[in-house]
Design a protein around this motif. Structure first.
Motif, PDB file in Angstrom:
ATOM      1  N   LEU A   1       0.749  18.913   6.629  1.00  0.00           N
ATOM      2  CA  LEU A   1       1.668  18.229   5.714  1.00  0.00           C
ATOM      3  C   LEU A   1       2.999  17.906   6.388  1.00  0.00           C
ATOM      4  O   LEU A   1       3.518  16.791   6.267  1.00  0.00           O
ATOM      5  N   SER A   2       3.538  18.882   7.117  1.00  0.00           N
ATOM      6  CA  SER A   2       4.849  18.617   7.727  1.00  0.00           C
ATOM      7  C   SER A   2       4.720  17.564   8.832  1.00  0.00           C
ATOM      8  O   SER A   2       5.601  16.733   9.013  1.00  0.00           O
ATOM      9  N   LYS A   3       3.547  17.576   9.525  1.00  0.00           N
ATOM     10  CA  LYS A   3       3.349  16.576  10.589  1.00  0.00           C
ATOM     11  C   LYS A   3       3.311  15.158  10.006  1.00  0.00           C
ATOM     12  O   LYS A   3       3.993  14.258  10.486  1.00  0.00           O
TER      13      LYS A   3
ATOM     14  N   VAL B   1       0.845  -1.200   0.000  1.00  0.00           N
ATOM     15  CA  VAL B   1       0.000   0.000   0.000  1.00  0.00           C
ATOM     16  C   VAL B   1       0.881   1.252   0.000  1.00  0.00           C
ATOM     17  O   VAL B   1       1.780   1.389   0.824  1.00  0.00           O
ATOM     18  N   VAL B   2       0.605   2.148  -0.940  1.00  0.00           N
ATOM     19  CA  VAL B   2       1.281   3.445  -1.009  1.00  0.00           C
ATOM     20  C   VAL B   2       0.264   4.506  -0.580  1.00  0.00           C
ATOM     21  O   VAL B   2      -0.842   4.572  -1.129  1.00  0.00           O
ATOM     22  N   SER B   3       0.634   5.339   0.415  1.00  0.00           N
ATOM     23  CA  SER B   3      -0.334   6.287   0.994  1.00  0.00           C
ATOM     24  C   SER B   3      -0.238   7.668   0.359  1.00  0.00           C
ATOM     25  O   SER B   3       0.852   8.213   0.221  1.00  0.00           O
ATOM     26  N   THR B   4      -1.393   8.220   0.037  1.00  0.00           N
ATOM     27  CA  THR B   4      -1.468   9.570  -0.523  1.00  0.00           C
ATOM     28  C   THR B   4      -2.427  10.421   0.299  1.00  0.00           C
ATOM     29  O   THR B   4      -3.552   9.991   0.581  1.00  0.00           O
ATOM     30  N   PHE B   5      -1.967  11.625   0.666  1.00  0.00           N
ATOM     31  CA  PHE B   5      -2.889  12.586   1.279  1.00  0.00           C
ATOM     32  C   PHE B   5      -3.579  13.348   0.146  1.00  0.00           C
ATOM     33  O   PHE B   5      -2.915  13.938  -0.708  1.00  0.00           O
ATOM     34  N   LEU B   6      -4.917  13.302   0.145  1.00  0.00           N
ATOM     35  CA  LEU B   6      -5.684  13.980  -0.909  1.00  0.00           C
ATOM     36  C   LEU B   6      -6.346  15.226  -0.335  1.00  0.00           C
ATOM     37  O   LEU B   6      -7.169  15.136   0.578  1.00  0.00           O
ATOM     38  N   LEU B   7      -5.971  16.378  -0.893  1.00  0.00           N
ATOM     39  CA  LEU B   7      -6.569  17.653  -0.458  1.00  0.00           C
ATOM     40  C   LEU B   7      -7.940  17.810  -1.108  1.00  0.00           C
ATOM     41  O   LEU B   7      -8.048  17.937  -2.330  1.00  0.00           O
ATOM     42  N   ARG B   8      -8.965  17.751  -0.275  1.00  0.00           N
ATOM     43  CA  ARG B   8     -10.331  17.983  -0.774  1.00  0.00           C
ATOM     44  C   ARG B   8     -10.832  19.251  -0.077  1.00  0.00           C
ATOM     45  O   ARG B   8     -11.150  19.239   1.111  1.00  0.00           O
TER      46      ARG B   8
ATOM     47  N   ARG C   1       6.227   9.950   8.713  1.00  0.00           N
ATOM     48  CA  ARG C   1       6.358   9.006   7.583  1.00  0.00           C
ATOM     49  C   ARG C   1       5.036   8.330   7.238  1.00  0.00           C
ATOM     50  O   ARG C   1       4.965   7.120   6.995  1.00  0.00           O
ATOM     51  N   LEU C   2       3.962   9.115   7.249  1.00  0.00           N
ATOM     52  CA  LEU C   2       2.643   8.545   6.974  1.00  0.00           C
ATOM     53  C   LEU C   2       2.211   8.745   5.525  1.00  0.00           C
ATOM     54  O   LEU C   2       1.141   8.296   5.127  1.00  0.00           O
ATOM     55  N   VAL C   3       3.019   9.442   4.733  1.00  0.00           N
ATOM     56  CA  VAL C   3       2.541   9.817   3.404  1.00  0.00           C
ATOM     57  C   VAL C   3       3.663   9.745   2.375  1.00  0.00           C
ATOM     58  O   VAL C   3       4.805  10.085   2.658  1.00  0.00           O
ATOM     59  N   SER C   4       3.318   9.243   1.181  1.00  0.00           N
ATOM     60  CA  SER C   4       4.291   9.213   0.083  1.00  0.00           C
ATOM     61  C   SER C   4       3.970  10.256  -0.978  1.00  0.00           C
ATOM     62  O   SER C   4       4.861  10.745  -1.663  1.00  0.00           O
TER      63      SER C   4
END
Ligand SMILES: [Zn+2]
Length: 403
Positions: A180-182, A149-156, A187-190
């Motif tokens: 974002l910096s948090k 699993v590759v994690s992405t933060f999606l800005l909605r 290391r929660l986001v790629s």
């Protein structure tokens, strides 16, 4: 055997049609990594092969596992709230992490059965830091699953408020200044992704978000759907996005720009099929030299299929891609869209042994099926994680569920 061996760059133009086929091929796996790939006659004579456990795939097709580079699999099915996406996000916020993780595991298992070995999953339930953090923690908890699993933060961004209030700006500021910096630190986001819309006041938010992601070393993606693509594309290219996704409204000029850029054009025919909408102009993009990837866009809400074989079928039947182009787009170019092509997406020495045995004798049959699963076995990191079972009547005493 389809090796997809080739250059280290994303495949474009005629290179998309080159599958690196070895008739009567074999491969040797050690410690989860491919050490040799070639004609069976050569491989079976290697000293290393003499002690190897043999898995026969005679008469069948062997290919790399699918790399599904765009999904929203954490979204709940629409049953409880209808087809309204904001309502779906509210349901997502209300659910416990444990429940979300259990359902995600079920989807990952189904993906493994259908041949996906690496999958990108996005967050995206809107302006709620607790909920976004919950989703990222759920994704981190899935790192030990068989499917990677590759994690992405999606800005909605939320809708614009009445009377000039502007919660979108507040949310965007908070994401850029704190969140974002948090999540990067932990290391929660790629990847950082955004859902583009054309409201003029949002461009500055999007620009700042992508710049901040770049500053933090988080790779970037852009959703370009339902609206004209040109402004989203300009922003994506300006920020060296890894991919721009959807592209149903892309024009010849957009295709030309993508043809000259390293950004991957990720197409999602399953989304178009389910809403009976326009399809991305795949031929235009390929002829212009764009590096095209295919992904499912899986979410039980808007694109309820996680089967990448079906995505390949739709790419061929609805977007005019050839089976070879579609398979390249769904494997090696998907890996490029996720920045993991040095280890996944093709069967070459040094890469991880993520591969499929298909119950067909010609790879083109993948594109001739619709919704039928032809995967017989899925291997991830050299381990068989799925094998097709027999269909046999079971005695009442054996009726224990296996899930
Ligand atoms: Zn999406």
């Amino acid at each position: 055997m389809l090796t997809l061996r080739g250059p280290t760059e994303p495949r474009r133009g005629s290179a998309l049609r080159e599958l690196g086929i070895i008739h009567d091929g074999s491969l040797l796996v050690r410690d989860g990594v491919l050490v040799e790939v070639g004609p069976t006659r050569r491989i079976e004579n290697l000293a290393l092969a003499h002690k190897a456990v043999e898995i026969s795939a005679v008469g069948r097709v062997v290919m790399p596992g699918f790399v599904d580079s765009h999904t929203h699999l954490l979204f709940p099915p629409p049953g409880s709230y209808g087809m309204n996406l904001d309502a779906g996000a509210r349901v997502l916020r209300a659910q416990t992490g444990m429940r979300l993780e259990a359902r995600a595991r079920m989807h990952l298992k189904a993906m493994a059965r259908h041949g996906t070995t690496t999958v990108e999953v996005k967050t995206g339930c809107g302006p709620d830091d607790g909920a976004e953090m919950k989703l990222l923690r759920v994704l981190a908890g899935l790192k030990r699953e068989s499917v990677e699993v590759v994690s992405t933060f999606l800005l909605r961004l939320p809708p614009f408020g009445l009377n000039g209030s502007h919660p979108a700006q507040t949310h965007s500021d908070w994401v850029c200044e704190e969140f974002l910096s948090k999540i990067r630190r932990r290391r929660l986001v790629s990847f950082a992704d955004l859902i583009w819309d054309e409201h003029p006041a949002r461009e500055a938010c999007f620009r700042r978000f992508l710049e901040e992601a770049q500053r933090l070393g988080v790779r970037r993606k852009v959703h370009a759907e339902d609206t004209s693509t040109s402004m989203a594309l300009a922003l994506a290219l300006e920020n060296s996005a890894a991919s721009i996704d959807h592209l149903e409204q892309a024009t010849a000029a957009d295709a030309g720009l993508l043809g000259r850029s390293p950004t991957i054009a990720t197409l999602l025919p399953g989304a178009s099929f389910h809403r009976d909408g326009p399809y991305a102009p795949a031929r235009l993009l390929i002829e212009a030299g764009a590096a095209v990837a295919l992904a499912s866009n899986f979410n039980p809400h808007h694109t309820p299929t996680l089967n990448m074989q079906t995505v390949v079928t739709l790419a061929c039947s609805r977007m005019g891609m050839t089976p070879a182009e579609a398979i390249s787009a769904a494997t090696i170019n998907g890996a490029h869209a996720l920045g993991c092509a040095s280890k996944a997406g093709s069967l070459e020495p040094g890469k991880v042994a993520d591969l499929l045995i298909l119950g067909i004798s010609d790879y083109r049959e993948v594109a001739h099926n619709f919704g039928t699963n032809v995967v017989q076995s899925t291997m991830k990191r050299g381990q068989l994680i799925y094998e097709e079972g027999d269909v046999t009547p079971r005695a009442p005493k054996d009726l224990h569920p296996t899930w």
